[in-house]
Scaffold this active site. Structure first.
Site, PDB file in Angstrom:
ATOM      1  N   CYS A 116       0.882  -1.183   0.000  1.00 45.67           N
ATOM      2  CA  CYS A 116       0.000   0.000   0.000  1.00 45.67           C
ATOM      3  C   CYS A 116       0.911   1.222   0.000  1.00 45.67           C
ATOM      4  O   CYS A 116       1.043   1.913   1.005  1.00 45.67           O
ATOM      5  CB  CYS A 116      -0.916  -0.009   1.215  1.00 45.67           C
ATOM      6  SG  CYS A 116      -1.798  -1.566   1.488  1.00 45.67           S
ATOM      7  N   ALA A 117       1.538   1.502  -1.126  1.00 42.48           N
ATOM      8  CA  ALA A 117       2.773   2.288  -1.132  1.00 42.48           C
ATOM      9  C   ALA A 117       2.616   3.789  -1.295  1.00 42.48           C
ATOM     10  O   ALA A 117       3.503   4.535  -0.879  1.00 42.48           O
ATOM     11  CB  ALA A 117       3.699   1.761  -2.237  1.00 42.48           C
ATOM     12  N   ALA A 118       1.546   4.269  -1.932  1.00 40.89           N
ATOM     13  CA  ALA A 118       1.445   5.711  -2.204  1.00 40.89           C
ATOM     14  C   ALA A 118       1.341   6.502  -0.897  1.00 40.89           C
ATOM     15  O   ALA A 118       0.756   6.011   0.071  1.00 40.89           O
ATOM     16  CB  ALA A 118       0.235   5.987  -3.094  1.00 40.89           C
TER      17      ALA A 118
ATOM     18  N   CYS B 212      -1.447   4.119  11.117  1.00 39.05           N
ATOM     19  CA  CYS B 212      -1.326   5.410  11.792  1.00 39.05           C
ATOM     20  C   CYS B 212      -2.547   5.642  12.671  1.00 39.05           C
ATOM     21  O   CYS B 212      -3.018   6.768  12.819  1.00 39.05           O
ATOM     22  CB  CYS B 212      -1.132   6.549  10.793  1.00 39.05           C
ATOM     23  SG  CYS B 212      -2.487   6.753   9.626  1.00 39.05           S
TER      24      CYS B 212
ATOM     25  N   GLY C 117       6.578   7.490   0.691  1.00 34.53           N
ATOM     26  CA  GLY C 117       7.531   7.752   1.757  1.00 34.53           C
ATOM     27  C   GLY C 117       8.277   6.516   2.201  1.00 34.53           C
ATOM     28  O   GLY C 117       9.494   6.541   2.415  1.00 34.53           O
ATOM     29  N   LYS C 118       7.568   5.419   2.355  1.00 29.38           N
ATOM     30  CA  LYS C 118       8.208   4.187   2.821  1.00 29.38           C
ATOM     31  C   LYS C 118       8.919   3.479   1.669  1.00 29.38           C
ATOM     32  O   LYS C 118       9.999   2.922   1.842  1.00 29.38           O
ATOM     33  CB  LYS C 118       7.167   3.296   3.489  1.00 29.38           C
ATOM     34  CG  LYS C 118       6.520   3.991   4.692  1.00 29.38           C
ATOM     35  CD  LYS C 118       5.286   3.291   5.177  1.00 29.38           C
ATOM     36  CE  LYS C 118       4.636   4.096   6.314  1.00 29.38           C
ATOM     37  NZ  LYS C 118       4.051   5.379   5.856  1.00 29.38           N
TER      38      LYS C 118
ATOM     39  N   ASP D 284       1.624  -0.982   5.151  1.00 33.04           N
ATOM     40  CA  ASP D 284       1.133   0.175   5.902  1.00 33.04           C
ATOM     41  C   ASP D 284      -0.295   0.408   5.422  1.00 33.04           C
ATOM     42  O   ASP D 284      -0.530   1.122   4.456  1.00 33.04           O
ATOM     43  CB  ASP D 284       2.025   1.388   5.648  1.00 33.04           C
ATOM     44  CG  ASP D 284       1.680   2.548   6.567  1.00 33.04           C
ATOM     45  OD1 ASP D 284       1.699   2.359   7.791  1.00 33.04           O
ATOM     46  OD2 ASP D 284       1.387   3.638   6.051  1.00 33.04           O
TER      47      ASP D 284
ATOM     48  N   ASP E 212      -0.037   0.438  -5.411  1.00 33.31           N
ATOM     49  CA  ASP E 212      -1.181   1.109  -4.800  1.00 33.31           C
ATOM     50  C   ASP E 212      -2.398   0.869  -5.674  1.00 33.31           C
ATOM     51  O   ASP E 212      -2.319   0.992  -6.907  1.00 33.31           O
ATOM     52  CB  ASP E 212      -0.933   2.605  -4.631  1.00 33.31           C
ATOM     53  CG  ASP E 212      -1.878   3.193  -3.601  1.00 33.31           C
ATOM     54  OD1 ASP E 212      -1.479   3.268  -2.417  1.00 33.31           O
ATOM     55  OD2 ASP E 212      -3.019   3.545  -3.949  1.00 33.31           O
TER      56      ASP E 212
END
Length: 459
Positions: free
Chosen positions: A109-111, A231, A114-115, A178, A133
């Site tokens: 879930c990359a967009a 988060c 940052g990671k 994430d 994503d």
């Protein structure tokens, strides 16, 4: 700020006597962070070069707090991909996943990236990074950030986790998830998230998170490691999902993360939390899991392979690629030096040239935004290099470069798309700042025609 009563009761149950400190944290100023791109520059060299007022983010070696009034997004080094703007707590998940050069890594879930940019930098150009994503528009922003960072051994996709599972069963050494969540750790930074929480709270996200986890476990190779993060502070989205996963998958076990200053223990052994009333950050949760079994695939050193194709005409779906265009491409690659040339495989597809990472997988039916390093376009009788290639290069690695010192106002003019003057040089010029590539210009008649990517220009 008015917090929902249900949320307040949840946090009081979580924090007990610390709840008052948490509530008071909403009156504190936000913290702003940047993370140094160690693929391009060491932390020590970066700190020697910049004049920002920086202080250390304690849980990652290359993360720093900066003041809100610092012009970090209008600095040439930002456009050279030397650092990424990231909320300090969000630096924690990539820090906790032990990626090493040569790994096959998935950021599911990359967009916006940052990671992924940190994971890609830690691969050091070896192995493979798959950044996915499900939203194609968000995946486009992800691709830009990866290209800006000079990540070349990548595959950017926009697919459901289930679709990827069909292509990558037990394939990855490391996976980061994430996941989408109720976002309770974003309430201070984005008060609008409170309304979203009231409309779609944890009960909406938990089934989505579990679907993602199931797919991730299926794509993880024996002996591989999975980092789950959110988060949010909700126990069901955090420790609850980990307990659920462990019950369903006895082949998975929780592993301790490398402990850092600012971490707090979660409500399940080996899980980690960051609390906004204890540190300068909005908050995060992470759990590191390992799949039983031994690693079946050796992480081999990059093997050299020919990166320049024979200078002959070639036909692909876009039609004919001329001998002249192929000759220009061959000459262009011969005239530069960068690590990716030593291990990649050149592919011409749709009139575009790509340098694919070693052992690049076949992926029928997958929505792809990028495969490997996009070198440029073969247009009739010429080759035009890409912005992505420029971001992988240094001034000393090309035969023609205009290297502008940081204080030279022409660097800003170039980033705004202006034409620059030059000597009697002709052809493609790599424009740099302090040796770091910014983009291309075409020299002719004493001027440099600006070829900096229009969508990336400084406003």
């Amino acid at each position: 700020m008015k917090l929902p009563e249900q949320f307040q009761e949840q946090m009081k149950a979580l924090l007990g006597a610390e709840y008052q400190d948490y509530e008071e944290s909403f009156g504190q100023e936000r913290s702003f962070g940047l993370r140094v791109n160690r693929k391009k520059i060491s932390v020590e060299d970066f700190l020697d070069r910049v004049s920002f007022s920086l202080s250390k983010v304690p849980w990652t070696e290359n993360g720093f707090y900066y003041r809100e009034d610092e012009p970090v997004t209008r600095h040439p080094y930002y456009y050279a991909g030397l650092y990424y703007i990231q909320e300090p707590s969000a630096m924690m998940p990539a820090r906790c996943l032990p990626v090493r050069p040569g790994d096959r890594v998935l950021d599911l879930c990359a967009a916006p990236g940052g990671k992924s940019t940190e994971l890609g930098a830690r691969l050091e150009g070896r192995g493979l990074l798959v950044s996915n994503d499900i939203s194609r528009s968000r995946a486009q922003a992800l691709l830009k950030n990866l290209e800006l960072f000079g990540i070349s051994n990548l595959l950017v996709t926009s697919e459901t986790p289930g679709k990827l599972l069909g292509c990558f069963p037990e394939y990855f050494d490391k996976i980061l998830t994430d996941v989408p969540c109720s976002g309770e750790g974003m309430f201070r930074r984005e008060p609008g998230m409170i309304k979203s929480w009231m409309e779609r709270g944890p009960e909406y996200y938990i089934p989505i998170q579990r679907e993602i986890l199931e797919a991730a476990v299926g794509m993880l190779a024996p002996g591989g490691m999975l980092l789950y993060s959110t988060c949010t502070f909700n126990r069901e989205e955090d420790e609850g999902n980990i307990s659920w996963l462990l019950e369903r998958h006895p082949e998975m076990s929780l592993e301790p993360v490398e402990w850092q200053e600012g971490f707090s223990a979660g409500f399940l052994e080996h899980t980690v939390r960051i609390w906004p009333h204890k540190v300068r950050g909005e908050g995060h949760f992470a759990a590191l899991l390992k799949k039983k079994g031994s690693v079946q695939r050796e992480v081999a050193a990059a093997q050299k392979s020919r990166t320049v194709m024979p200078v002959t005409a070639r036909r692909d779906k876009a039609g004919d690629v001329s001998r002249q265009a192929m000759s220009e491409l061959s000459e262009f690659l011969d005239g530069m030096s960068f690590p990716e040339k030593e291990s990649g495989k050149l592919e011409i597809r749709g009139g575009k040239a790509y340098l694919l990472p070693e052992a690049f997988p076949a992926l029928p039916g997958i929505r792809l935004l990028r495969t490997g390093l996009y070198l440029g376009d073969l247009k009739k009788e010429r080759f035009e290099p890409s912005q992505a290639l420029a971001m992988c290069l240094r001034a000393e690695g090309v035969s023609k470069a205009l290297d502008l010192p940081l204080e030279d106002e022409r660097a800003i003019r170039y980033l705004k798309g202006e034409t620059l003057e030059t000597d009697n040089s002709r052809g493609w010029i790599l424009v740099c700042t302090d040796g770091f590539g910014l983009g291309w210009a075409k020299a002719a008649g004493g001027t440099l025609k600006n070829k900096y990517c229009a969508g990336w220009r400084m406003q």
